[in-house]
Design a protein around this motif. Structure first.
Motif, short mmCIF file in Angstrom:
data_model
loop_
_atom_site.label_atom_id
_atom_site.label_comp_id
_atom_site.label_asym_id
_atom_site.label_seq_id
_atom_site.Cartn_x
_atom_site.Cartn_y
_atom_site.Cartn_z
N ALA A 1 0.82 -1.22 0.00
CA ALA A 1 0.00 0.00 0.00
C ALA A 1 0.85 1.26 0.00
CB ALA A 1 -0.93 -0.01 1.21
N LEU A 2 2.04 1.21 0.59
CA LEU A 2 2.97 2.34 0.67
C LEU A 2 2.34 3.55 1.35
CD1 LEU A 2 4.67 2.16 -2.87
CD2 LEU A 2 5.37 1.07 -0.72
N GLN A 3 1.50 3.30 2.33
CA GLN A 3 0.90 4.40 3.08
C GLN A 3 1.88 4.91 4.13
OE1 GLN A 3 -2.76 2.67 4.56
NE2 GLN A 3 -3.84 3.07 2.65
N ARG A 4 1.91 6.20 4.31
CA ARG A 4 2.82 6.82 5.28
C ARG A 4 2.03 7.32 6.49
NH1 ARG A 4 6.01 4.07 2.40
NH2 ARG A 4 7.38 5.11 0.88
N ALA A 5 2.58 7.09 7.68
CA ALA A 5 1.91 7.46 8.91
C ALA A 5 1.91 8.97 9.14
CB ALA A 5 2.55 6.75 10.10
N ASP B 1 22.97 6.34 -10.02
CA ASP B 1 23.57 5.37 -9.11
C ASP B 1 22.85 5.33 -7.77
OD1 ASP B 1 25.51 4.76 -11.00
OD2 ASP B 1 26.98 6.19 -10.18
N SER B 2 22.38 6.47 -7.32
CA SER B 2 21.72 6.56 -6.02
C SER B 2 20.26 6.12 -6.12
CB SER B 2 21.78 8.00 -5.50
OG SER B 2 23.11 8.43 -5.35
N LYS B 3 19.76 5.56 -5.02
CA LYS B 3 18.37 5.12 -4.94
C LYS B 3 17.64 5.90 -3.85
CE LYS B 3 19.25 0.47 -6.69
NZ LYS B 3 19.07 -1.00 -6.46
N PHE B 4 16.32 6.05 -4.05
CA PHE B 4 15.55 6.92 -3.18
C PHE B 4 14.21 6.28 -2.83
CE2 PHE B 4 18.18 9.34 -6.12
CZ PHE B 4 18.96 10.09 -5.25
N GLU B 5 13.64 6.76 -1.74
CA GLU B 5 12.30 6.32 -1.33
C GLU B 5 11.32 7.45 -1.60
OE1 GLU B 5 10.34 3.75 2.31
OE2 GLU B 5 12.00 5.12 2.77
N ASP B 6 11.13 8.35 -0.65
CA ASP B 6 10.27 9.52 -0.85
C ASP B 6 11.14 10.73 -1.13
OD1 ASP B 6 8.17 7.84 -0.27
OD2 ASP B 6 7.96 8.52 1.81
N PHE B 7 10.68 11.61 -2.02
CA PHE B 7 11.55 12.72 -2.43
C PHE B 7 10.75 13.81 -3.15
CE2 PHE B 7 11.67 9.38 -5.68
CZ PHE B 7 11.22 10.07 -6.80
N LYS B 8 11.44 14.95 -3.29
CA LYS B 8 11.01 16.02 -4.20
C LYS B 8 12.07 16.13 -5.29
CE LYS B 8 10.67 19.28 -1.05
NZ LYS B 8 10.34 20.59 -0.42
N LEU B 9 11.64 16.20 -6.55
CA LEU B 9 12.57 16.24 -7.67
C LEU B 9 12.28 17.46 -8.53
CD1 LEU B 9 14.76 14.79 -9.47
CD2 LEU B 9 12.82 13.77 -10.71
N HIS B 10 13.32 18.25 -8.76
CA HIS B 10 13.25 19.35 -9.74
C HIS B 10 14.06 18.93 -10.96
CE1 HIS B 10 13.11 23.43 -11.42
NE2 HIS B 10 14.37 23.20 -11.78
N ILE B 11 13.45 19.05 -12.14
CA ILE B 11 14.16 18.68 -13.37
C ILE B 11 13.65 19.57 -14.51
CG2 ILE B 11 12.50 16.84 -13.93
CD1 ILE B 11 14.95 15.23 -15.02
N GLY C 1 12.62 4.29 -10.56
CA GLY C 1 12.82 3.36 -11.66
C GLY C 1 11.56 2.63 -12.08
N ARG C 2 10.36 3.08 -11.61
CA ARG C 2 9.13 2.30 -11.82
C ARG C 2 7.96 3.10 -12.38
NH1 ARG C 2 10.71 0.93 -6.33
NH2 ARG C 2 12.19 -0.81 -6.51
N TYR C 3 7.86 4.37 -12.07
CA TYR C 3 6.68 5.16 -12.46
C TYR C 3 7.13 6.28 -13.39
CZ TYR C 3 5.59 3.03 -7.91
OH TYR C 3 5.48 2.17 -6.84
N GLU C 4 6.61 6.30 -14.62
CA GLU C 4 7.08 7.27 -15.60
C GLU C 4 6.20 8.52 -15.65
OE1 GLU C 4 8.09 7.74 -20.37
OE2 GLU C 4 6.68 6.21 -19.70
N VAL C 5 6.82 9.68 -15.46
CA VAL C 5 6.18 10.95 -15.77
C VAL C 5 6.59 11.29 -17.20
CG1 VAL C 5 5.95 13.39 -15.18
CG2 VAL C 5 6.21 11.68 -13.36
N SER D 1 9.65 -4.68 -10.44
CA SER D 1 8.29 -4.50 -9.92
C SER D 1 8.25 -4.55 -8.40
CB SER D 1 7.37 -5.58 -10.49
OG SER D 1 7.84 -6.88 -10.14
N HIS D 2 9.39 -4.38 -7.75
CA HIS D 2 9.47 -4.49 -6.29
C HIS D 2 9.15 -3.13 -5.66
CE1 HIS D 2 11.08 -8.28 -7.40
NE2 HIS D 2 12.27 -7.82 -7.75
N GLU D 3 7.86 -2.82 -5.60
CA GLU D 3 7.44 -1.46 -5.27
C GLU D 3 7.76 -1.04 -3.84
OE1 GLU D 3 3.79 0.13 -7.38
OE2 GLU D 3 3.27 -2.00 -7.21
N GLY D 4 8.02 -1.99 -2.97
CA GLY D 4 8.33 -1.62 -1.60
C GLY D 4 9.77 -1.18 -1.38
N LEU D 5 10.61 -1.28 -2.42
CA LEU D 5 12.03 -0.96 -2.28
C LEU D 5 12.35 0.44 -2.80
CD1 LEU D 5 13.64 -4.31 -3.48
CD2 LEU D 5 13.02 -3.63 -1.15
N ARG D 6 13.46 0.99 -2.32
CA ARG D 6 13.98 2.23 -2.88
C ARG D 6 14.36 2.00 -4.34
NH1 ARG D 6 16.57 5.44 1.30
NH2 ARG D 6 18.36 5.81 -0.03
#
Length: 344
Positions: free
Chosen positions: A158-162, A212-222, A238-242, A314-319
């Protein structure tokens, strides 16, 4: 229920004589027997329906799939629903977007679903069969040449945050000079990314480039510049394309610039600006995404249901990393790539 009504009418009828009384008792006995059979049948039908629902329930939901071909593993995604007693499904296969499947059924514990040949780029439909063992869906399908493939599936998290994240310090991902901090999935000279005049330029029909770096939750400016008839995208974890494009006008809105490909459409959709620099400010917390394009919010804290075709896994729970798509049309350019991770 008509038997009960008939019984009431019969009982209320005035009768005379012993012969009529015997007929009445016999009629009452028959009607009581019929009523008992009717109620028993209804109860049995209800029990069967409850049993069917119970057997389907563990399969309902979203699944992160992995297809194991002889040469590599392909990430995939499946969502199973039960609507008005009928199973329905949509799927993201090895590429492309989420789409409804023409057939899914559960029979004696075996789940069968079909991905049409037109969507798979092959001469025959891709037929999946599997069973649930513990918490894992597993089964078989075949590759385009008929070679057996194994596949497995885990329930998508679910990836819900408390609580809301607390943000760390901004980190530049691109130094404007070289590819330090990045790697290509297929680093051939013809399909390689380049740094030109301080910007990162996609090869067009070439490699993807992955941080090279991996992330969980973030803000990205591009910031990006998409020439006419070009296509790229920013993959989050690496999983959800904008999506970034100037060649998909006739495709669904979720395939347009700013959309989460195949799932979420930008609203309002911004005017295309081929050859002009634009910006995304993307916030990803769990599955919830906000996309701001050129200072305008076009997706506001919406849930991403699943992965995009072309995901690294497809390992959505990982960074996961940031990756930029270089396998589509044209030479899309990027600059000022800065990520602000959430603090642990």
């Amino acid at each position: 229920m008509r038997y009960l009504k008939l019984l009431a009418i019969t009982c209320s009828t005035r009768t005379e004589g012993t012969h009529n009384s015997m007929k009445l008792r016999k009629a009452v006995s028959i009607l009581l027997t019929l009523t008992s059979l009717f109620l028993t049948g209804a109860s049995a039908h209800k029990t069967a329906s409850s049993s069917d629902t119970a057997s389907v329930k563990p399969f309902v939901g979203r699944w992160d799939l992995t297809l194991k071909a002889p040469d590599r593993e392909y990430p995939s995604w499946l969502e199973i629903r039960q609507d008005d007693g009928q199973l329905t499904a949509r799927m993201v296969s090895r590429w492309g977007h989420a789409r409804s499947l023409p057939k899914i059924q559960l029979l004696k514990g075996t789940l069968t679903f079909i991905s049409p040949k037109e969507e798979e780029g092959r001469e025959t439909d891709m037929i999946f069969e599997g069973r649930l063992v513990g918490n894992t869906l597993s089964g078989t399908t075949t590759g385009p040449d008929g070679t057996p493939w194994q596949w497995t599936g885990q329930k998508a998290p679910a990836l819900q945050r408390a609580s809301a994240p607390k943000w760390g310090k901004p980190i530049p991902l691109f130094n404007g000079k070289d590819l330090t901090g990045w790697k290509m999935n297929n680093p051939s000279p013809e399909g390689a990314w380049k740094v030109e005049d301080g910007v990162l330029v996609s090869p067009g029909h070439g490699s993807e480039i992955i941080s090279d770096s991996k992330f969980e939750d973030f803000k990205l400016h591009i910031e990006f510049n998409s020439p006419p008839n070009s296509n790229s995208g920013v993959y989050l974890r690496g999983r959800y394309e904008v999506q970034i494009e100037t060649d998909s006008v006739r495709e669904p809105s979720s395939h347009h610039t700013g959309g989460v490909y195949g799932f979420l459409a930008p609203s309002p959709e911004m005017r295309r600006k081929p050859g002009e620099w634009q910006s995304f400010d993307i916030t990803l917390v769990g599955r919830m995404i906000t996309v701001v394009q050129n200072g305008k919010t076009i997706i506001n804290n919406q849930e991403i249901p699943g992965i995009t075709g072309g995901a690294l896994d497809s390992h959505e729970g990982l960074r996961g990393p940031i990756y930029l798509q270089g396998s589509e049309n044209g030479h899309v350019a990027y600059r000022n790539i800065v990520i602000t991770p959430a603090r642990p």
